[in-house]
Scaffold this active site. Structure first.
Site, mmCIF file in Angstrom:
data_model
loop_
_atom_site.group_PDB
_atom_site.id
_atom_site.type_symbol
_atom_site.label_atom_id
_atom_site.label_comp_id
_atom_site.label_asym_id
_atom_site.label_seq_id
_atom_site.Cartn_x
_atom_site.Cartn_y
_atom_site.Cartn_z
ATOM 1 N N ASN A 306 -19.163 11.154 -54.249
ATOM 2 C CA ASN A 306 -19.583 12.261 -53.636
ATOM 3 C C ASN A 306 -19.713 13.446 -54.792
ATOM 4 O O ASN A 306 -20.284 14.649 -54.575
ATOM 5 C CB ASN A 306 -18.689 12.780 -52.773
ATOM 6 C CG ASN A 306 -18.691 11.977 -51.364
ATOM 7 O OD1 ASN A 306 -19.664 11.341 -51.023
ATOM 8 N ND2 ASN A 306 -17.623 11.879 -51.072
ATOM 9 N N HIS A 308 -17.922 14.957 -57.014
ATOM 10 C CA HIS A 308 -17.022 15.749 -57.331
ATOM 11 C C HIS A 308 -15.816 15.387 -57.586
ATOM 12 O O HIS A 308 -15.413 14.063 -57.546
ATOM 13 C CB HIS A 308 -16.596 16.973 -56.024
ATOM 14 C CG HIS A 308 -15.939 16.206 -54.716
ATOM 15 N ND1 HIS A 308 -16.133 16.709 -53.729
ATOM 16 C CD2 HIS A 308 -15.125 15.191 -54.930
ATOM 17 C CE1 HIS A 308 -15.604 15.771 -52.817
ATOM 18 N NE2 HIS A 308 -14.893 14.967 -53.555
ATOM 19 N N CYS A 343 -14.553 21.577 -58.547
ATOM 20 C CA CYS A 343 -14.902 21.729 -59.918
ATOM 21 C C CYS A 343 -15.983 20.871 -60.282
ATOM 22 O O CYS A 343 -15.949 19.471 -59.606
ATOM 23 C CB CYS A 343 -13.764 21.981 -61.007
ATOM 24 S SG CYS A 343 -12.869 20.477 -61.116
#
Length: 413
Positions: A306, A308, A343
């Site tokens: 995904n 991330h 992040c």
């Protein structure tokens, strides 16, 4: 109409070579024809040496005609293929089949040597609980010769995804259902709480059970219980809360009704496996932090499908700021995490930690009563934006563990 014999037997005309044959045979024209026909009947294909045909001259052929033995008559038996080749092929097939059967019927000398070898897991407890076994590998243990906290978290994540897949709800995304994939929705964890009663060692086999329940109107709770597969002893308990996020806009989303109809049949009606630690997690800063680790950056391998950072990676970064004195003398007994932001690959983070100022009330099994410690943590960007807040509990290594052996409800028999 009767066919002419010439159509089947070509005419034989004398030639210089045939004259020589007649003179040698010493017969008339009729005897010559019979001799020629006799030679034709007994003729064989010329032999080959290294792929090259080798024949005799006419004189050699005639000279050795009486000396060469007549070939065996052509029968059904000598027209079959070489029996030795056929027998070798049959033997090879039977040996291969026997080897495969031996592998399938192989039984280990110890029952714990081969447990769930393909790692597929199974659905139990009325189809609502997913169960999977894991063997602790040599590369999954740390300096204390026990499995690391990251190993345990990876087991939890693996069983969660396999649960979705075994239920037939795995879409194109990482744990997304088909209706979620249509709407570009993914699951993200907002809170995780984990208690480790005992860490497994190398070659131990652990059994992980997981199930899901509703959490408010737009959330889902997932619980886990990890046991020793041989003794049934509870090793780890964990609970988490998940919400949906749009994969393109990176914003949180409500659960669409179509998705709710997909997942609600798999919800269990039960209490969380752990009581929620309702204490507020403080936000540390440079003035309150006792230990700071800077310059932490995600690698490409830290990203999931995904795009991330995997939530297990955050735990490693948080522990980067834990004091070495604690790491050498204590082991992690519990952790509470609140995921606030994600992040990216280009982010640079800082890890802050400090001894916790709020100590829970003393109980018989209190970590603090056994000489343990408690720390608050903050993982933030260099700009100061918080990513994850957390709290860790530590107990002296090799301390006697007492715990609440809470588990899933008894399975119907």
């Amino acid at each position: 109409m009767v066919a002419s014999p010439a159509a089947f037997f070509p005419s034989v005309f004398p030639s210089p070579s045939s004259k020589t044959s007649m003179m040698l045979e010493g017969g008339s024209n009729n005897s010559t024809i019979r001799a020629c026909l006799n030679v034709k009947a007994n003729a064989q294909a010329p032999p080959k040496i290294n792929g090259t045909s080798v024949g005799f001259t006419a004189s050699e052929s005639v000279k050795g005609h009486d000396e060469m033995p007549s070939p065996a008559p052509r029968t059904f038996i000598n027209q079959l293929p070489d029996w030795s080749v056929l027998l070798a092929a049959i033997t090879t097939v039977f040996l291969a089949a026997e080897k495969q059967w031996t592998l399938l019927d192989w039984k280990p000398r110890r029952p714990d040597m081969l447990v769930d070898p393909f790692g597929l897991g199974s659905i139990v407890h009325d189809g609502l609980v997913f169960r999977q076994n894991f063997s602790i590998r040599s590369y999954e243990i740390g300096a204390d010769r026990t499995a690391s906290i990251e190993t345990l978290m990876n087991h939890l994540q693996e069983t969660a995804l396999n649960h979705v897949r075994s239920a037939g709800l795995l879409g194109d995304g990482f744990g997304s259902t088909p209706e979620m994939s249509i709407r570009d929705l993914i699951w993200v964890v907002t809170r995780m709480q984990l208690v480790v009663d005992r860490y497994p060692s190398w070659a131990d086999v652990v059994q992980v059970d997981t199930w899901v329940s509703a959490s408010g109107k737009n959330g889902m709770r997932r619980d886990w219980v990890v046991r020793d597969s041989n003794t049934g002893e509870t090793l780890t308990r964990a609970t988490s809360v998940w919400v949906m996020m749009n994969k393109k806009t990176r914003k949180l989303s409500k659960i669409p009704e179509e998705v709710r109809r997909e997942i609600e049949p798999y919800f269990m009606q039960c209490e969380p496996v752990l009581d929620e630690d309702s204490r507020k997690l403080p936000k540390l800063d440079n003035s309150t932090a006792e230990h700071v680790r800077t310059g932490l950056t995600p690698r490409w391998n830290d990203l999931d499908v995904n795009q991330h950072v995997n939530n297990v990676k955050y735990i490693g970064w948080i522990l980067e700021s834990a004091p070495v004195s604690i790491l050498e003398t204590h082991e992690l007994a519990g952790i509470t995490l609140e995921y606030r932001r994600e992040c990216g690959r280009e982010s640079v983070l800082q890890s802050l930690s400090a001894a916790s100022s709020s100590i829970p009330g003393a109980t018989a099994c209190s970590v603090m009563d056994t000489g343990g410690a408690e720390y608050d943590h903050l993982l933030r960007l260099e700009s100061g934006v918080g990513i994850v807040r957390g709290r860790t509990k530590w107990r002296p290594k090799y301390a006697h563990n007492c715990h609440d052996a809470r588990a899933i409800p008894a399975e119907n028999t």
